[in-house]
Structures are given as C-alpha cells and as structure tokens.
Enzyme design. Structure first.
Site, mmCIF file in Angstrom:
data_model
loop_
_atom_site.group_PDB
_atom_site.id
_atom_site.type_symbol
_atom_site.label_atom_id
_atom_site.label_comp_id
_atom_site.label_asym_id
_atom_site.label_seq_id
_atom_site.Cartn_x
_atom_site.Cartn_y
_atom_site.Cartn_z
ATOM 1 N N HIS A 44 0.601 -1.196 -0.134
ATOM 2 C CA HIS A 44 -0.157 -0.013 0.137
ATOM 3 C C HIS A 44 0.976 1.121 0.097
ATOM 4 O O HIS A 44 1.845 1.247 0.665
ATOM 5 C CB HIS A 44 -1.105 0.000 0.959
ATOM 6 C CG HIS A 44 -0.529 0.005 2.476
ATOM 7 N ND1 HIS A 44 -0.123 1.093 3.137
ATOM 8 C CD2 HIS A 44 -0.239 -1.183 3.374
ATOM 9 C CE1 HIS A 44 0.301 0.750 4.348
ATOM 10 N NE2 HIS A 44 0.078 -0.800 4.489
ATOM 11 N N ASP B 274 -0.088 4.370 1.016
ATOM 12 C CA ASP B 274 -0.281 5.165 2.208
ATOM 13 C C ASP B 274 0.306 4.883 3.282
ATOM 14 O O ASP B 274 0.611 3.770 3.735
ATOM 15 C CB ASP B 274 -1.798 5.283 2.548
ATOM 16 C CG ASP B 274 -2.480 4.067 3.045
ATOM 17 O OD1 ASP B 274 -2.068 3.138 2.245
ATOM 18 O OD2 ASP B 274 -3.333 4.321 3.807
ATOM 19 N N GLU C 183 -5.196 2.053 2.547
ATOM 20 C CA GLU C 183 -5.032 0.874 3.229
ATOM 21 C C GLU C 183 -5.284 1.019 4.756
ATOM 22 O O GLU C 183 -6.115 0.480 5.216
ATOM 23 C CB GLU C 183 -3.821 0.014 3.018
ATOM 24 C CG GLU C 183 -3.797 -1.566 3.618
ATOM 25 C CD GLU C 183 -3.288 -1.672 5.150
ATOM 26 O OE1 GLU C 183 -3.731 -2.757 5.565
ATOM 27 O OE2 GLU C 183 -2.969 -0.634 5.557
ATOM 28 N N ASP D 175 3.327 -7.053 3.536
ATOM 29 C CA ASP D 175 2.735 -5.987 4.412
ATOM 30 C C ASP D 175 2.357 -6.354 5.896
ATOM 31 O O ASP D 175 1.607 -5.897 6.577
ATOM 32 C CB ASP D 175 1.424 -5.367 4.185
ATOM 33 C CG ASP D 175 0.673 -4.036 4.864
ATOM 34 O OD1 ASP D 175 1.670 -3.609 5.340
ATOM 35 O OD2 ASP D 175 -0.135 -3.730 4.930
ATOM 36 N N HIS E 70 3.409 2.326 12.932
ATOM 37 C CA HIS E 70 2.436 3.297 13.335
ATOM 38 C C HIS E 70 2.954 3.998 14.701
ATOM 39 O O HIS E 70 2.207 4.416 15.671
ATOM 40 C CB HIS E 70 1.166 2.619 13.760
ATOM 41 C CG HIS E 70 0.518 2.064 12.567
ATOM 42 N ND1 HIS E 70 -0.944 1.744 12.443
ATOM 43 C CD2 HIS E 70 0.898 1.622 11.466
ATOM 44 C CE1 HIS E 70 -1.156 1.356 11.274
ATOM 45 N NE2 HIS E 70 -0.045 1.210 10.496
HETATM 46 ZN ZN LIG Z 1 0.624 -1.675 6.347
#
Ligand SMILES: [Zn+2]
Length: 360
Positions: free
Chosen positions: A69, A71, A128, A152, A331
């Site tokens: 992805h 983003d 995503e 991912d 994150h």
């Molecule tokens: Zn991811």
C-alpha cells in the site's frame, strides 16, 4: 544489492503519502517502474497503480501479483530516514513508513533482480490504513494474475492466510430532552445506551470472535435529560456466521432498549470485509512456504483478526495471502527496520518468483 535496496527504500519514504494524499507517490512510482522495469502502468479510477512487468525466462507460467500500500499513517510528512548500525529509522519526529514502503522496496528489488520470473503485476493500493478502501475499489479488470502476495506484515517467516468478517455499527439513540428539574417529559438516551450494552456479550466471545463498544458520546449539559447518544461498536469473527449473529444481537439490543422506553435507535450496520482463508494446500501458500524455507527460515501460516488488502482481494475472488517485510514498531515514531531483514524479505520474494518458474 544492499545499497540499491536501501536507496530505493529511502527514496520512497522521502515522498510523503499520508492516507488521502498518495497521488504524488503513486505518480512517482509509476514513472520509476516504467523507466526501471519497463512496466506497463495504469492508475485506476480510484488512484491505485497496477504495473505489469513482462516475464523473463519463464514464459507460459501463470502471472503473479505482488502488492503493497502507498499510504502511511501520521505523522508522515517530511520523513528523513537515517541508516545507523544496520538499522533504518526516522529522525524521530515522524514514522519511518517501512509500513509499507519496505514491502514495496522489497517487491521492486526482487522483480528487478530475479534471474527469471513470470509476468508480475505490482499492485500499489491507496487508503489501506483507513479501511482498505484502495483494495475494495481496485479495478480488477487491470489484473491478469489470479494469485498473489501482499507484502505488509512484520514477521518474515509467517504467511497470513486468512482473516475475519468485520461488522461496524454506528448507533444513534434519540430520546427526548427535558430540564433536569422537570424530568418527567424526558427520555434519557444515556440510560438507553446503558441498558442496551449489557444485553450483548462483549470482549472475547470465543477463540475466534470478539466484540467491542469503542466510543460513546452524548448529552449536552449537566442539567438536561440527554436527548442523543452516539455509539461506535464493532465485532469480528473468523467464522462469518458468528460475526453476523453477534452483530445482529448488538443491533437488536440497542433497538429493544430504545423501544422499551419510547426512544428510537438508528443503527447503521455494515460489513467491512468477509472472512476467508486461502487453503494450506493451495499453490499460492505452498510456493510461499517453499521460498521462506529456501532462505533458511521456518515457514508458518496463521490467521489474524484484522483486515488486510489480501483479505479484501480474496473476498473479491483472488487467491491472496500476506507476507512480511521485517519492520518493527509500525504506526509509531519508533518504527524501524534492520537492513538485514529488508534484504531477507527481498530474498524471499526473489526466490518465490524464481521458484514459481519451476512449479508453475
Ligand atoms: Zn501496512
């Protein structure tokens, strides 16, 4: 290979692409894949990129797609990667964006360096991180491959072969406002919510089913009977029917608790994606296991209670599983990836492409 791989990765994370603002990154990747791999690129109506790279020394073998992805989460503006002691991290004020640009860098390097490979379709999705919306809207007519790998997840040796059905409930309870000193004419929406929630199970229901009330928001003033409450809740299960049963029970609980006292509950129940699992015996999983084993790791499969682009694409009729890129701390501003792990992820993908020429 290392320098080129790391340069490739660092150049990708330097292009901002927080969810919703992926277009410049997609455009940059389109230009790069056309130039470097001679890819035939199409951006679909939703802004996803599909880049088809011709087979090399491996004709007549079914095509494979490899996805990542575009983003990133926030804070992802102005990422400056720093390579130190064999680890790449950001300067500390942003995420790194290894999720998922390490996956993409590994894909591109693997395709570029494979000694032979079938036709590869590189799929770069948008959005995503905000509900898998790119994969949900991906124009499948641009794909010729029916099997593939989304790169991912963190763990290099694990293959994520399945995921849950996920129901989201947006509930609005409407009671009746009144002054707290004259409550007789009022209906408290807060009390309706309080009565509704204990009517359904929450937390872990069984080893594959969970439910959660995530937010509750309502009332306006201390001395007023609260007229409205808004609730966001969800449930998930690896067995579709269990999720449906639980979601319906939650919906009913709000409606009945409201009905009991003359309030109304408007429940918007929707399914984000549907449970599925790619068979352990499928060529897709077997090839991934063989490639992981070939680079010296112990392959393992697992199912998770989260959604992935692979789950969405599986639900849309493709055979898709998730492979790892080796990052840590996604994150967060502590996100980092070891150079050796990114190399390993690349090795797995390259091996997988080369091996697919043998197995078909
Ligand atoms: Zn991811």
């Amino acid at each position: 290979m290392t320098d080129r791989l790391i340069d490739r990765f660092c150049s990708m994370v330097r292009i901002d692409s927080e969810s919703g603002n992926e277009a410049p990154f997609i455009e940059a990747m389109k230009a790069r894949l056309e130039e470097e791999l001679g890819a035939e690129c199409t951006v679909d109506a939703h802004g996803n990129l599909v880049a088809r790279v011709a087979a090399k020394g491996c004709e007549g073998i079914d095509p494979i797609f490899l996805g990542a992805h575009a983003d990133t989460v926030k804070p992802g503006i102005g990422i400056e990667p720093v390579v130190e002691d064999g680890v790449v991290q950001s300067k500390g004020n942003t995420i790194l964006g290894a999720d998922d640009k390490a996956g993409l860098a590994a894909i591109v390097e693997a395709v570029a360096s494979a000694s032979r490979r079938p036709t590869v379709e590189i799929v770069i999705t948008r959005g995503e991180e905000v509900g898998l919306v790119g994969a949900k809207n991906l124009d499948l007519s641009l794909l010729t491959a029916t099997r593939g790998y989304i790169v991912d997840s963190d763990s290099l040796n694990e293959i994520v072969i399945g995921g849950p059905t996920h129901a989201s409930l947006d509930v609005e309870i409407v009671g009746k406002a009144a002054h707290a000193a004259f409550p007789e004419g009022g209906i408290s929406a807060i009390r309706v919510a309080a009565n509704a929630i204990p009517r359904f199970q929450e937390g872990r229901l069984d080893d594959e089913t969970v439910a959660n009330v995530g937010t509750i928001e309502g009332g306006a003033i201390r001395n007023g009977v609260p007229e409205t409450v808004k609730i966001k809740a969800e449930c998930r299960s690896l067995t579709h029917e269990k999720c449906v049963t639980q979601a319906e029970a939650m919906k009913r609980a709000f409606e009945e608790a409201a009905g009991d006292v003359g309030a109304t509950a408007n429940v918007d129940l929707r399914y984000e994606y549907v449970a599925s699992k790619v068979s352990e015996d499928s060529d897709t999983v077997r090839l991934a296991k063989d490639a992981i084993a070939a680079v010296g790791l112990e392959p393992a499969t697992r199912v998770i209670l989260g959604g992935t682009d692979a789950l969405v694409l599986s639900g849309r009729g493709l055979d898709a599983v998730v492979l790892g890129f080796g990052g840590k701390g996604a994150h967060s501003v502590d996100e980092h990836i070891a150079v050796a792990d990114l190399e390993k992820a690349t090795d797995i993908l390259r091996t997988l492409l080369e091996m697919s020429c043998e197995t078909g």
